[in-house]
Design a protein around this motif. Sequence first.
Motif, PDB file in Angstrom:
ATOM      1  N   ARG A 443     -11.597  37.582  29.644  1.00  0.00           N
ATOM      2  CA  ARG A 443     -10.693  37.483  28.481  1.00  0.00           C
ATOM      3  C   ARG A 443      -9.581  36.471  28.713  1.00  0.00           C
ATOM      4  O   ARG A 443      -9.066  35.887  27.766  1.00  0.00           O
ATOM      5  CB  ARG A 443     -10.031  38.845  28.210  1.00  0.00           C
ATOM      6  N   GLN A 444      -9.203  36.285  29.976  1.00  0.00           N
ATOM      7  CA  GLN A 444      -8.020  35.487  30.299  1.00  0.00           C
ATOM      8  C   GLN A 444      -8.339  34.058  30.700  1.00  0.00           C
ATOM      9  O   GLN A 444      -7.500  33.171  30.566  1.00  0.00           O
ATOM     10  CB  GLN A 444      -7.246  36.173  31.435  1.00  0.00           C
ATOM     11  N   ASP A 445      -9.539  33.840  31.222  1.00  0.00           N
ATOM     12  CA  ASP A 445      -9.906  32.527  31.755  1.00  0.00           C
ATOM     13  C   ASP A 445     -10.191  31.558  30.605  1.00  0.00           C
ATOM     14  O   ASP A 445     -11.095  31.792  29.794  1.00  0.00           O
ATOM     15  CB  ASP A 445     -11.160  32.696  32.632  1.00  0.00           C
ATOM     16  N   PRO A 446      -9.442  30.445  30.506  1.00  0.00           N
ATOM     17  CA  PRO A 446      -9.641  29.513  29.389  1.00  0.00           C
ATOM     18  C   PRO A 446     -11.047  28.895  29.351  1.00  0.00           C
ATOM     19  O   PRO A 446     -11.473  28.403  28.308  1.00  0.00           O
ATOM     20  CB  PRO A 446      -8.573  28.441  29.624  1.00  0.00           C
ATOM     21  N   PHE A 447     -11.753  28.951  30.478  1.00  0.00           N
ATOM     22  CA  PHE A 447     -13.119  28.419  30.521  1.00  0.00           C
ATOM     23  C   PHE A 447     -14.014  29.099  29.483  1.00  0.00           C
ATOM     24  O   PHE A 447     -14.933  28.484  28.949  1.00  0.00           O
ATOM     25  CB  PHE A 447     -13.678  28.628  31.937  1.00  0.00           C
ATOM     26  N   LEU A 464     -16.489  24.792  41.640  1.00  0.00           N
ATOM     27  CA  LEU A 464     -16.229  23.780  42.676  1.00  0.00           C
ATOM     28  C   LEU A 464     -14.917  23.016  42.453  1.00  0.00           C
ATOM     29  O   LEU A 464     -14.403  22.390  43.376  1.00  0.00           O
ATOM     30  CB  LEU A 464     -17.400  22.791  42.758  1.00  0.00           C
ATOM     31  N   THR A 465     -14.359  23.087  41.241  1.00  0.00           N
ATOM     32  CA  THR A 465     -13.039  22.464  41.003  1.00  0.00           C
ATOM     33  C   THR A 465     -11.901  23.356  41.502  1.00  0.00           C
ATOM     34  O   THR A 465     -10.741  22.937  41.519  1.00  0.00           O
ATOM     35  CB  THR A 465     -12.806  22.200  39.497  1.00  0.00           C
ATOM     36  N   GLY A 466     -12.226  24.590  41.860  1.00  0.00           N
ATOM     37  CA  GLY A 466     -11.195  25.558  42.224  1.00  0.00           C
ATOM     38  C   GLY A 466     -10.973  26.599  41.147  1.00  0.00           C
ATOM     39  O   GLY A 466     -10.377  27.649  41.382  1.00  0.00           O
ATOM     40  N   ASP A 467     -11.444  26.273  39.935  1.00  0.00           N
ATOM     41  CA  ASP A 467     -11.327  27.209  38.812  1.00  0.00           C
ATOM     42  C   ASP A 467     -12.653  27.899  38.516  1.00  0.00           C
ATOM     43  O   ASP A 467     -12.757  28.671  37.605  1.00  0.00           O
ATOM     44  CB  ASP A 467     -10.887  26.449  37.540  1.00  0.00           C
TER      45      ASP A 467
END
Length: 467
Positions: A443-447, A464-467
């Motif tokens: 719910r929180q992750d903008p992805f 792999l970007t850290g996110d």
Amino acid sequence: MFKGIRPIQYGGHEVWPLIEGGKGVAATNHASAGAWAAAGGIGTVSAVNADSYDAEGRIIPQIYRALTRRERHEELIQYAIEGAVQQVRRAFDIAGGKGAININVLWEMGGAQRVLHGVLERTRGMVAGVTCGAGMPYKLSEIAASYNVSYLPIVSSARAFRALWKRAYSKAQEWLAAVVYEDPWLAGGHNGLSNAEDPRRPEDPYPRVKALRETMREGGIPDSVPIVMAGGVWYLRDWENWIDNPELGQIAFQFGTRPLLTQESPIPQRWKDKLTQIMPGEVLLHRFSPTGFYSSAVRNPFLRNLEARSERQIPYSTEQAGDHQYSLDVGVKGKNFWVTLGDLQRAREWHGHGFTEALKTPDNTLVFVTPEEKAIIRKDQADCMGCLSQCQFSSWADSETNSTGRLADPRSFCIQKTLQDIAHGGDTDENLMFAGHGAYRFRQDPFYSNGFVPTVKQLIDRILTGD
């Protein structure tokens, strides 16, 4: 690329130190595992009663026709071997020579050793490693090594690994590819909490993993053998101080919950939709599993019903003693159950609300259920096919007597039935729905904003970007 994340050597390939969590019945299959490997990671086929397919590619329903539990158990093992073999072969094809394919088994599943032998015999050259937890899998190293396959035990403490190492694994050290540390407070599914640990007091994983590495070093295991952090892993940036940390040695990361919400994930759409609605605190660490282990699942109506059932529970005595001076007059017919005055009043109140049937538990208590619930419980217990090595709900045991020697426990449930149902389109409110405690982050992750569901490749690129 997130700093410090570099490919590692595994299964004869260079792969990202990112592992797809195996999960359980049909929640991780050839499509998700093959895609994870094709993207350069280590994909994991769940070999826990995996699906088979007919000539047209349709899932074959696992229907049990035998009359006895022992015979149904044999049917279960054949389904399990055939399903896992088909899944591995398909995943291997999808991977196209990239990454690696592991299989995941639960040591406490019914016939685990026979299933493992059956699958590895028929998938030679396709399976890089076997991850295995839920119990103390002493024979894992011996079985894996006999097929020239790596093994990756899943543990929740340095103490558990030390016991495995001293008793068995030190004899097959060359096939130990990694040790998976699964956080018993944060991981989804069955968790390895010991009696010494408090389920309400989560511990920081860092000192526990540091202790695990020290134990591995005592055994002469080089730091290049990774510890795989599992449970509670979402963003790699949350683990920055773990990467390239000489105290911990090589670290890899396992993702169980995030891969559920991908285009290749085999779980039904309504389960995927539900994942995007989970709020913080809605995943419950509970003791209702018939395995006897703690496990983590979404606190949906199914789980709330089990909680409520256990609350409608009173202790009894078969003779008048102490405070048990009152004969129970509801829920039982023609039998003497002596209870306290307060419990008698509670039982009458439950009876008035429709919970008219009292069922005995192995702990000399009675739980009160509706006639409909009683009928379902009794049918599910009678239909048992021995999906666990020992089951508290049905009293099945994979032993000469096929019995645990204990009364079947009506406070639990048939785990095979509910996991098969939810994985194949069943109601997400009326079945057990495993998830890690970080599932609220969907719910929180903008992805994932605007309903975005990534492919596995897009997810790995994002990770792999850290996110």
